[in-house]
Structure formats: C-alpha cells, structure tokens
Design a protein around this motif. Sequence first.
Motif, PDB file in Angstrom:
ATOM      1  N   ILE A  11       0.731  -1.132   0.333  1.00 22.06           N
ATOM      2  CA  ILE A  11       0.177  -0.118  -0.030  1.00 22.06           C
ATOM      3  C   ILE A  11       0.732   1.082   0.098  1.00 22.06           C
ATOM      4  CG2 ILE A  11      -2.119   1.498   1.106  1.00 22.06           C
ATOM      5  CD1 ILE A  11      -2.864  -1.498   2.289  1.00 22.06           C
ATOM      6  N   GLU A  12       2.084   1.796   1.449  1.00 19.62           N
ATOM      7  CA  GLU A  12       2.705   2.241   0.971  1.00 19.62           C
ATOM      8  C   GLU A  12       3.339   2.569  -0.571  1.00 19.62           C
ATOM      9  OE1 GLU A  12       4.322   2.211   5.776  1.00 19.62           O
ATOM     10  OE2 GLU A  12       5.570   1.150   4.424  1.00 19.62           O
ATOM     11  N   GLN A  13       4.194   1.651  -0.506  1.00 25.90           N
ATOM     12  CA  GLN A  13       4.771   1.442  -1.666  1.00 25.90           C
ATOM     13  C   GLN A  13       4.370   2.133  -3.253  1.00 25.90           C
ATOM     14  OE1 GLN A  13       6.891  -1.892  -2.075  1.00 25.90           O
ATOM     15  NE2 GLN A  13       8.410  -1.753  -0.633  1.00 25.90           N
ATOM     16  N   TYR A  14       2.548   1.399  -2.909  1.00 30.64           N
ATOM     17  CA  TYR A  14       1.727   1.782  -5.163  1.00 30.64           C
ATOM     18  C   TYR A  14       1.389   3.326  -4.414  1.00 30.64           C
ATOM     19  CZ  TYR A  14       1.241  -2.540  -6.700  1.00 30.64           C
ATOM     20  OH  TYR A  14       1.644  -4.304  -7.177  1.00 30.64           O
ATOM     21  N   PHE A  15       1.531   3.710  -2.674  1.00 31.07           N
ATOM     22  CA  PHE A  15       0.900   4.845  -2.724  1.00 31.07           C
ATOM     23  C   PHE A  15       1.711   5.779  -2.990  1.00 31.07           C
ATOM     24  CE2 PHE A  15       0.746   8.761   0.038  1.00 31.07           C
ATOM     25  CZ  PHE A  15      -0.524   9.264  -0.355  1.00 31.07           C
ATOM     26  N   ILE A  16       3.125   5.803  -2.567  1.00 32.18           N
ATOM     27  CA  ILE A  16       4.260   6.731  -3.432  1.00 32.18           C
ATOM     28  C   ILE A  16       3.787   6.551  -4.826  1.00 32.18           C
ATOM     29  CG2 ILE A  16       6.412   7.060  -3.147  1.00 32.18           C
ATOM     30  CD1 ILE A  16       7.007   5.948  -0.263  1.00 32.18           C
ATOM     31  N   ALA A  17       4.212   5.406  -5.664  1.00 31.06           N
ATOM     32  CA  ALA A  17       3.873   4.606  -7.101  1.00 31.06           C
ATOM     33  C   ALA A  17       3.586   6.131  -7.751  1.00 31.06           C
ATOM     34  CB  ALA A  17       4.744   3.705  -7.121  1.00 31.06           C
ATOM     35  N   ILE A  18       1.855   5.646  -6.944  1.00 28.10           N
ATOM     36  CA  ILE A  18       0.571   6.792  -8.088  1.00 28.10           C
ATOM     37  C   ILE A  18       1.398   8.183  -7.413  1.00 28.10           C
ATOM     38  CG2 ILE A  18      -1.266   7.578  -7.980  1.00 28.10           C
ATOM     39  CD1 ILE A  18      -1.868   4.130  -7.352  1.00 28.10           C
ATOM     40  N   LEU A  19       1.152   8.793  -6.380  1.00 22.15           N
ATOM     41  CA  LEU A  19       1.792   9.981  -6.372  1.00 22.15           C
ATOM     42  C   LEU A  19       2.790  10.207  -7.464  1.00 22.15           C
ATOM     43  CD1 LEU A  19       0.763  11.352  -2.078  1.00 22.15           C
ATOM     44  CD2 LEU A  19      -0.596  11.656  -4.934  1.00 22.15           C
TER      45      LEU A  19
END
Length: 158
Positions: A11-19
């Motif tokens: 979740i953290e990594q996808y959140f960062i990647a999407i942002l």
Amino acid sequence: MKSANKVLSKIEQYFIAILLLIVAVILFINVVLRFFGTSMLWAEELARYAIVWITFVGASVCVYKGAHIGVDVIMNILGEKPKKILSLILALFSLIFSVVFTYFSFKITMNVHNTNQISSTMGIPMSIVYAAMPVGGILMSIRYIQEFISLIKVGENK
C-alpha cells in the motif's frame, strides 16, 4: 503478521508510486502548456503537497527497507552481541522519536484544522497536507515496533 506487513508495504509503495506518477504527468503537461503561453496555476501547488506526502510515507518505506542514512563505522567494529544491543537501542530511540514526532505533528495538524487554513491556489484544507506528518509518524512507529520485535526474536533464536 507477515502478510499484514506485506500488505502495508505494498500500500505504501503503490501510494508513493501513484503520487510520483501524478506529479510527473501534471508537471509535464504544465511545461507543455507553458510552451503555448498558458499553464495550470494549481499544478505546482499540487506537486508540492504530493511531494510532502511522498516524503513522510516514504520515510516509513525506508524504515521497512533499512534504507535510512546511517553511520555504520561503529557497527562494523563491534562484535555480534554488542552490535545486537546497539541495534535494539537504536530501534528503541527511533521508535520513541517517531512516537513523539507523531504526537506533536498531530497537535500541529489539529491546530491547522481548527483554524480552517486553506491552500492559496487549490483551496483545499491545509490540514490534508499537514496530515502527512502524523500519518508518516504512525507508519514509522509501526515499522520501528516491527524492527524492535524482529531484533528481539533474532536474539532469542541464538
């Protein structure tokens, strides 16, 4: 617990990647628009606030991956047992720091929320931007607790 840890990490990594993707696309579009003599006024503000969120959530990812900057000269010269003790102490101090950071950043965020501050261009509540600090602090605290428990378990297995 390991599956919950992996889910949180994803979740953290996808959140960062999407942002990061959103920031890159919006700023690219804004650069192209400037070539034609216009621009999106809110693009730079959105990018700035997204980078704030990326920074604080990314700090938790760095704890998880052991990627925070550190000086390991002392660790390299210590034996196995003193190295483990120092690692436990460092994890404990890091946990204490992240809990104190979370507490005070929550107070700041609530102050910003209670004063109804809004961003200048987009008009969003600034408490959304400031919320990156306590969220990042909570995530870092979770990661330091995991690290501390992991260090204790490794010591018990030996």
